[in-house]
Design an enzyme around this catalytic site. Structure first.
Site: not given
Ligand code: COA
Length: 321
Positions: A114, A247, A277
């Site tokens: 990520c 993020h 996500n």
């Protein structure tokens, strides 16, 4: 040239939308639980025939159009992904071919889950600033839906598919001010997809495993820490941040990070509710959202910060325009 700067952005989300209510038809979950814990309302899911490179292609074409460049002007491609099309070659090489770029310039993938886009951006920035490339395409692209166990409510509700791309160009003025990257591999058991290919078979689980609480605590600490590190390096303060682009893992992680930094909610880009996500794609998707909605004004300071499995994390400061 001593710097690189962003001259174009693009993104792509697959057509199919899966809402929390859709998930609650097959899983013991509900919209209220998911929204209150994560801020997520829905996620986009790639069609079976869509590969990561297909999502990356759409985002890249849009970024090239916004930069006013032709594909052949690109002399470096860095793709951040955790869900490559295949074991090899790199998704960046496949993307290069799909873009019709046959000029022999470098294309490679970066894997930092990520936080991958921050690592890819830092790599491309230094290559452009040092003269190794003039126009770089930096992409985050994922089909996270392929590595989720759709019967496991603790993980599958959190992720989505998508791609975002930036075009970086060599410049006398910044651009990318600095990047600060970190990893601590001793935490790799907290968040992973441990499956391996051996003897022609997958050994171990190919799905995402996670201790959600441990990820949450780690994420809030390091997102704030690395942003402060980037600000201190440039002689800046949290009050100098015009836009925090974290993020997009979870609205509560983003809110807690902004609060720690003293950045007010209206200066934080939030796309997680509509996208979930999207791992390495989340930051370029959020940047493209901010750019296309006219949020960012020339000269404004963007603080990008990401964390992911490894753990790996980092932050980068960007002067817009
Ligand atoms: N629907 C309903 N209930 C769920 C659920 C779901 N989708 N997922 C988990 N639960 C249940 C759990 O089984 C647990 O039940 P139990 O108490 O009977 O065992 C209960 O909800 C509480 O779970 P808990 O894990 O304590 O909730 P939480 O408030 O910590 O929120 C996360 C869980 C995953 C949302 C949160 O920890 C988180 O966001 N962590 C970060 C994850 C992340 O962002 N990962 C990627 C980083 S790049």
């Amino acid at each position: 040239m001593r710097y690189s700067r962003i001259i174009g952005t693009g993104s792509y989300l697959p057509e199919k939308i899966v809402t929390n209510d859709d998930l609650s038809k097959t899983l013991d979950t509900d919209d209220e639980w998911i929204q209150s814990r994560t801020g997520i309302r829905q996620r986009h899911i790639a069609a079976p025939e869509q590969e990561t490179s297909d999502l990356a292609l759409m985002a890249s074409q849009r970024a090239l159009a916004s930069a006013g460049l032709a594909a052949d002007d690109i002399d470096l491609i860095v793709v951040a992904t955790t869900t490559p099309d295949m074991l090899f070659p790199s998704t960046a090489c496949i993307l290069q071919d799909k873009l019709g770029i046959h000029n022999g310039s470098a294309a490679f993938d970066v894997q930092a889950v990520c936080s991958g886009f921050i690592f890819a951006l830092a790599t491309a920035d230094r290559m452009v600033a040092s003269g190794m490339a003039k126009n770089a395409l930096v992409v985050g692209a994922e089909v996270m839906s392929r590595i989720l166990d759709w019967n496991h409510r603790n993980t599958c509700v959190l992720f989505g598919d998508g791609a975002g791309a930036l075009v970086l160009q060599a410049s006398e003025t910044p651009g990318i001010l600095s990047a600060h990257l970190h990893s601590e591999g001793q935490h790799r058991h907290i968040l992973n997809a441990p499956g391996q290919i051996r003897d022609g078979r997958i050994h171990g689980s190919p799905y995402i495993h996670m201790d959600g609480g441990a990820v949450f605590r780690f994420a809030v600490r390091v997102l704030a820490e690395s942003t402060l590190e980037a600000l201190a390096h440039n002689g800046l303060q949290p009050a100098d941040i015009d836009w925090l682009v974290p993020h997009q893992a979870n609205a509560r992680i983003m809110d807690a990070t902004a609060k720690k930094l003293g950045v007010p909610p209206e200066k934080v880009i939030h796309t997680v509710s509509g996208q979930a996500n999207t791992s390495a794609a989340s930051i370029p998707l959020a940047i493209d959202y901010g750019a296309r909605h006219g949020c960012f004004k020339p000269g404004q300071l963007l603080a990008l910060a990401a964390v992911g499995a490894g753990f790996s994390w980092g932050a980068s400061l960007v002067r817009w325009g």
